[in-house]
Design a protein around this motif. Structure first.
Motif, short mmCIF file in Angstrom:
data_model
loop_
_atom_site.label_atom_id
_atom_site.label_comp_id
_atom_site.label_asym_id
_atom_site.label_seq_id
_atom_site.Cartn_x
_atom_site.Cartn_y
_atom_site.Cartn_z
N UNK B 47 2.44 9.02 6.27
CA UNK B 47 2.75 10.40 6.63
C UNK B 47 1.67 11.33 6.10
N UNK B 48 1.31 12.33 6.90
CA UNK B 48 0.45 13.39 6.39
C UNK B 48 1.23 14.20 5.36
N UNK C 169 5.38 18.04 0.59
CA UNK C 169 5.76 18.03 2.00
C UNK C 169 5.23 16.74 2.58
N UNK C 170 6.12 15.93 3.17
CA UNK C 170 5.71 14.67 3.75
C UNK C 170 6.16 14.59 5.20
N UNK C 171 5.24 14.35 6.10
CA UNK C 171 5.68 14.19 7.47
C UNK C 171 4.59 14.52 8.45
N UNK C 219 8.93 11.65 8.70
CA UNK C 219 9.86 11.95 7.61
C UNK C 219 10.49 13.34 7.71
N UNK C 220 10.15 14.12 8.76
CA UNK C 220 10.61 15.50 8.82
C UNK C 220 12.05 15.62 9.27
N UNK C 221 12.90 16.22 8.42
CA UNK C 221 14.26 16.58 8.83
C UNK C 221 14.17 17.90 9.59
#
Lengths: 419, 419, 419
Positions: B47-48, C169-171, C219-221
């Motif tokens: 993931x970025x 922040x991951x995603x 990974x973004x909710x």
């Protein structure tokens, strides 16, 4: 000049502080009973350890006018910080009084009111930690002293749950107590700068606890629980009544004295703790009496003394006659100083076994050697021999058929600095 | 005046500091092997991310007389803070020496002893982070330098477990090592203010690890583990030997050099790491040899140089000739300055695959562009191309039949300020 | 003198600050619907509580030249600290502008831009907290004002995920928005020292969210979620749309006004929030419209006023005419001051129920009494009556057949100090 003074009065002032305490504890000897109390397994002995015991940062100060604040955070376990003193307050109240609202030490007993920076032994006496576990609670407390500094008093009301790690109290049942302490220094030898003094004090509390604990809908766990580690940083509390189901109230009475004659100090405390309860969860409803105390003698081989603060009724910072140092002299050769050296011996007694509660009973000896490098740093060495009899209630929430017995020997060292 | 000086000597002094490093990492390209190393799933790519890489607060100072302290806490993951330097110490010891006790960097290699505020690249070289993971451990270490500043040395003893998040070491087996580093600056051009210098150093360590790890009753996990991320903040360590079951000892030898000629710096390091082990858990008992190194060239387009601190044998803070700014002039119009600009290129090599351990072997290139806004703030940009061969041991605690291979391309930016 | 000034310009300067807010909340009355929203069980009512609402430490300052930083950590839950403002920035930019990069408040609405130290009510209005939850996000934002201080503006781009506790922040999906706010004070009565003023402002945002949330590999909710507590520190958010599956974008528009005439202030805000979505997970793809606002009147019985900061378009610190104190006079007797006293009444309205989303709709009244002890400390008392209609979406990630309704009455007190 008046303008300047006025200007000064309008600004907040603050003071930064901190301390680092680094511990090494060796569990030299333990038998099967002690192993069980520590790990739950009679064959698995306590692990030796290095702990940052305290990594504390503090910001305190005054707010114009007549108010003050303090925020103290401990990072000894950095990923799980703890708050210590966190309060706001009013000072300059009539009769030399200060009112603090927030997380602060409950006024019961002497040794927990002494700062961990100044105490003679690394860990607090069995009875002191048992009957005033972790000392600080959320409450409102008044602090004052008489104009001649002969008397000091503190009294307040406190919630009983320990909020040090989560900062929040949740529950519809108010588990709370009122606490008070009156101390006096009838003899204080001003001519020698306080090398001789006598301190006498008594303190007490009345507490209400949630008898049915988490059995009902509220979130309050029963706070009638008395426990302590063995004068060293073990993982478990070896003296431990566990949460006493059915307990509705408890009361405490503490007595203190310090006699200081120059380099020699003799200090003792004694605590009584009475619990009233109803039958619940297999436990009888008989009332309980727990008690304990300690006495120690401390002596400076290098002649210093332990100062006393009459305004708070606690001991104060030791100032070595000579600091420890080792430096190159300008004129060639090496200059050195060796600091101050004190020896101390403490006897502890605790009895947490009564009726069907097997919290453990025992006595312990602690031999201490304190090497003061400077007024702000020292090395403490403690050797502890002790025993637990009829204990083990901490391992179980139901009555035990038989108690657990054990002996232990522990050697500890603490490297300390504060600023 | 003497009184004033005396008074001053009696007070503690302190210094507050801090830093904020904010990262943005883009995993531009990764193949199935890299995906597996990162997420365990060959089809799920890294993931970025945006990370606060460092949010550090620091309180350091002197305690009268001849003692010092430092407390440094990092809140980059605020709910899980970490300690960095936390120590007390004695200074002004003979031969310009200082003794520190507490959490501090182990004296091995150069790049980890450089501050993260001053390093040329965003993340440390593969070999440096692998063989000195997270650098800081609990220990006692002596720091000194010769009167002519030609030589600097550090040596000490350290526990091997990383206490940065929990502050405590638990276990009956003492996993520890002795470390030492001797550095010299045989050429240092004082007339140009240090724009020319040559740094040479060697360092080494001897370590004892708990071969059977957590298989026995003590709490010690085996600390013979060598691993690093891919020069960027991935979730997993792509180069990773895992804990080497059966390993009883390891030794390290590091060599360093810096040649600085004005705006140009060429720096290199090389590490050897030998592990002795017994057969255990399916692994052969063959001894292991891991090694790696890096070399970089850095050049200031705007003419500045990277200063050198002879007393610690590390690089120091860059001071731009002109700060970055953009302001309205009093006289009308806009004034501006553009800061300093440096380019750098690094080649990394690491080999963590030996015998039946497939820790990964590979090389990587990092192109860097550093835009210094002020002496205290800059923007770093790093573009990384690299590969892993015969890796994957980090995913398994048993020997692997085949290794995992992969290539990666990563682009990162770091916004930095310190004070 | 020039040398001194030059020297001064070369040094970083810093300022320490902090605040302690201690809350007591009593859930006086709640019906079955409220119980369900709070605990998930209609028969288990909300627990009363004491909370450290804020234990904040702050280090901020300037870095030579023309750069600044701020690190603010909140220890209200000490074992789970949070970051608040954490940024670096450039000041003295043309047109009185400052650019900040890092964690900071999004420029939307008024009440969240006001400091929690200065706000009239203990907790922020329903609409303000709903449409700008926790206010701070990672972003870059420009702040400026016109030379005559008539206009203030802020605009920037922000990530939508809240990084306050984990700093990362991951995603691979960039959930982000652009935000802007323009405020003006067309009337500001300088002759009375700002006792009379009119503030008008509007703000807006355009946001992109990850419609399929965690259903895909990233990974973004989904950050299209609008929710708030009932103007008090409950455990759950009683007004709550939950994460709106299928939502791809949302836009916001906010309007603000303050009219201050001496001791009286009347303030109001109104928010619109539009959401565009695709059908997903059982939810219809219909677009949504949520909205809400508040209006309050505040009046100082003791005649003070709420100052206004034209440069930031927010309210400022109240200075009591007389501090609260109670002291022994030198000449005998007791001197006293009683501080400042203000009353306030607020009406809140929110509507988070639209189409098949039952986020809750309702209005609430808050009566407040503020006792200012000093300019830096006060006691706030808030009594809240409110209702929720057609709510409950926060309890479920699928569409609800029927909503949950309920009424509540809550009494809260907050003890506050800052420095």
């Amino acid at each position: 000049i008046k303008d300047e003074a006025d200007e000064k009065k309008k600004k907040s002032s603050y003071k930064l502080g901190g301390r680092v305490h680094l511990d090494n504890w060796n569990f030299i000897d333990s038998d099967a009973g002690i192993n069980e109390l520590e790990t739950g397994d009679p064959t698995d002995d306590p692990e030796n350890r290095w702990d940052f015991r305290r990594i504390r940062l503090e910001l305190a100060g005054d707010v114009p006018n007549n108010m003050l604040f303090r925020i103290q955070i401990d990072f000894n376990n950095p990923a799980q910080a703890e708050m210590k003193d966190v309060y706001l307050g009013f000072n300059n109240l009539p009769n030399n009084q200060t009112l603090l609202i927030g997380n602060q030490k409950r006024p019961i007993g002497l040794d927990h009111l002494n700062s961990s920076r100044h105490n003679v032994f690394a860990e607090r006496p069995l009875a002191v930690e048992t009957f005033n576990e972790d000392a600080r609670r959320l409450g409102a407390c008044m602090y004052g002293y008489s104009a001649d500094e002969m008397f000091h008093w503190r009294y307040g009301a406190f919630l009983l749950e320990n909020l040090n790690t989560d900062g929040r109290y949740r529950g519809d049942f108010n588990e709370a107590g009122v606490y008070g302490r009156l101390s006096s220094s009838p003899w204080y030898d001003k001519t020698s700068g306080g090398r001789g003094y006598l301190h006498l004090a008594m303190s007490g509390s009345v507490n209400q606890t949630d008898g049915n604990g988490t059995l009902d809908a509220d979130d309050n766990a029963n706070e009638a629980r008395f426990r302590t580690r063995p004068l060293a940083r073990s993982d478990s509390r070896w003296y431990n009544t566990n949460r006493i189901l059915g307990a509705n109230n408890y009361e405490q009475l503490g007595l203190e004295s310090i006699l200081n004659i120059g380099a020699l100090q003799i200090t003792g405390e004694y605590f009584n703790n009475w619990v009233q309860r109803d039958p619940l969860g297999g436990f009888s409803g008989e009332d309980l009496h727990f008690h304990g105390g300690y006495i120690y003698a401390s002596y400076f081989l290098t002649g210093e003394h332990i100062p006393y603060d009459r305004v708070t009724g606690t001991i104060d910072r030791v100032k070595p006659f000579e600091n420890f140092f080792l430096v190159d002299r300008c004129t060639g050769g090496t200059g050195s100083g060796w600091g101050a050296l004190a020896m101390a011996l403490r006897y502890d007694y605790i009895d947490l076994s009564d009726s069907d509660i097997r919290g453990g009973q025992g006595h312990a000896w602690t031999a201490g050697l304190n090497w003061y490098w400077t007024a702000y740093s020292k090395l403490q060495t403690n050797l502890v021999w002790g025993e637990v009899n009829n204990g083990g209630q901490g391992l179980s929430s139901t009555p035990l058929a038989t108690g657990v017995d054990g002996d232990y020997t522990i050697l500890g060292m603490r490297y300390m600095i504060d600023f």
